[in-house]
Design a protein around this motif. Structure first.
Motif, short mmCIF file in Angstrom:
data_model
loop_
_atom_site.label_atom_id
_atom_site.label_comp_id
_atom_site.label_asym_id
_atom_site.label_seq_id
_atom_site.Cartn_x
_atom_site.Cartn_y
_atom_site.Cartn_z
N ASP A 7 0.82 -1.24 0.07
CA ASP A 7 -0.10 0.02 0.05
C ASP A 7 1.04 1.30 -0.02
O ASP A 7 0.32 2.32 -0.14
CB ASP A 7 -0.97 -0.25 1.13
CG ASP A 7 -0.26 0.06 2.67
OD1 ASP A 7 0.86 -0.45 2.43
OD2 ASP A 7 -1.05 0.21 3.60
N HIS A 69 8.79 4.56 5.88
CA HIS A 69 7.81 5.49 6.23
C HIS A 69 7.06 6.02 4.88
O HIS A 69 7.73 6.50 4.13
CB HIS A 69 8.20 6.56 7.22
CG HIS A 69 8.82 6.04 8.34
ND1 HIS A 69 9.98 7.08 8.95
CD2 HIS A 69 8.71 5.04 9.14
CE1 HIS A 69 10.57 6.21 10.00
NE2 HIS A 69 9.70 5.23 10.18
N ARG A 71 3.16 7.33 2.97
CA ARG A 71 1.67 8.02 2.84
C ARG A 71 0.77 6.91 1.96
O ARG A 71 1.26 6.51 1.21
CB ARG A 71 1.42 9.37 2.63
CG ARG A 71 2.20 10.24 3.48
CD ARG A 71 1.47 11.57 3.09
NE ARG A 71 2.24 12.62 3.95
CZ ARG A 71 1.70 12.88 5.14
NH1 ARG A 71 0.57 12.08 5.84
NH2 ARG A 71 2.27 13.85 5.98
N THR A 72 -0.24 6.65 2.83
CA THR A 72 -1.23 5.79 1.86
C THR A 72 -2.81 6.51 2.19
O THR A 72 -3.36 6.58 3.49
CB THR A 72 -1.44 4.34 2.45
OG1 THR A 72 -2.22 3.73 1.35
CG2 THR A 72 -1.46 4.08 3.55
N THR A 75 -2.65 9.12 4.91
CA THR A 75 -2.44 8.71 6.29
C THR A 75 -0.84 8.33 6.30
O THR A 75 -0.28 7.47 5.33
CB THR A 75 -3.08 7.50 6.88
OG1 THR A 75 -4.37 7.91 6.72
CG2 THR A 75 -2.90 7.30 8.25
N ARG A 77 2.25 6.22 7.56
CA ARG A 77 2.29 4.79 7.78
C ARG A 77 3.91 4.37 7.81
O ARG A 77 4.46 4.96 7.43
CB ARG A 77 1.70 3.83 7.07
CG ARG A 77 0.13 4.33 6.80
CD ARG A 77 -0.68 3.13 6.47
NE ARG A 77 -0.53 2.04 7.34
CZ ARG A 77 -1.09 0.74 6.97
NH1 ARG A 77 -1.96 0.66 6.07
NH2 ARG A 77 -1.03 -0.33 7.84
#
Length: 87
Positions: A7, A69, A71-72, A75, A77
């Motif tokens: 993701d 690190h 973003r998906t 958010t 993550r």
């Protein structure tokens, strides 16, 4: 070499043994793979006594740790302890 989380969307932040890495210098993204300019050590974590000794001496023992690190869906993550492929 390691696979990006399914993701994860670019850009990503890559961290090896707690140290941030720089894309284009320390690693490259090739498709869904993170390819490093140096060999990372895949391996089991060290025993508790070795971890304590290493902490006292300020050194790293055992295999490398890899975190990403990303973003998906807006958010932030983190994927920690990703598997490092032996090449």
């Amino acid at each position: 070499m390691a696979r990006l989380p399914t993701d994860a969307t670019l850009p990503v932040d890559v961290v090896v043994n707690g140290l941030p890495q720089t894309e284009g210098v320390d690693y490259f993204i090739v498709g869904r793979l993170i390819v490093f300019d140096r060999a990372l050590l895949a391996g089991p974590p060290p025993s508790r006594p070795r971890r304590i000794l290493a902490a006292c001496l300020g050194i790293h023992v055992g295999g490398d740790t890899l975190d990403v690190h990303y973003r998906t869906g807006g958010t932030l993550r983190a994927a920690t302890g990703l598997d490092i492929a032996r090449c």
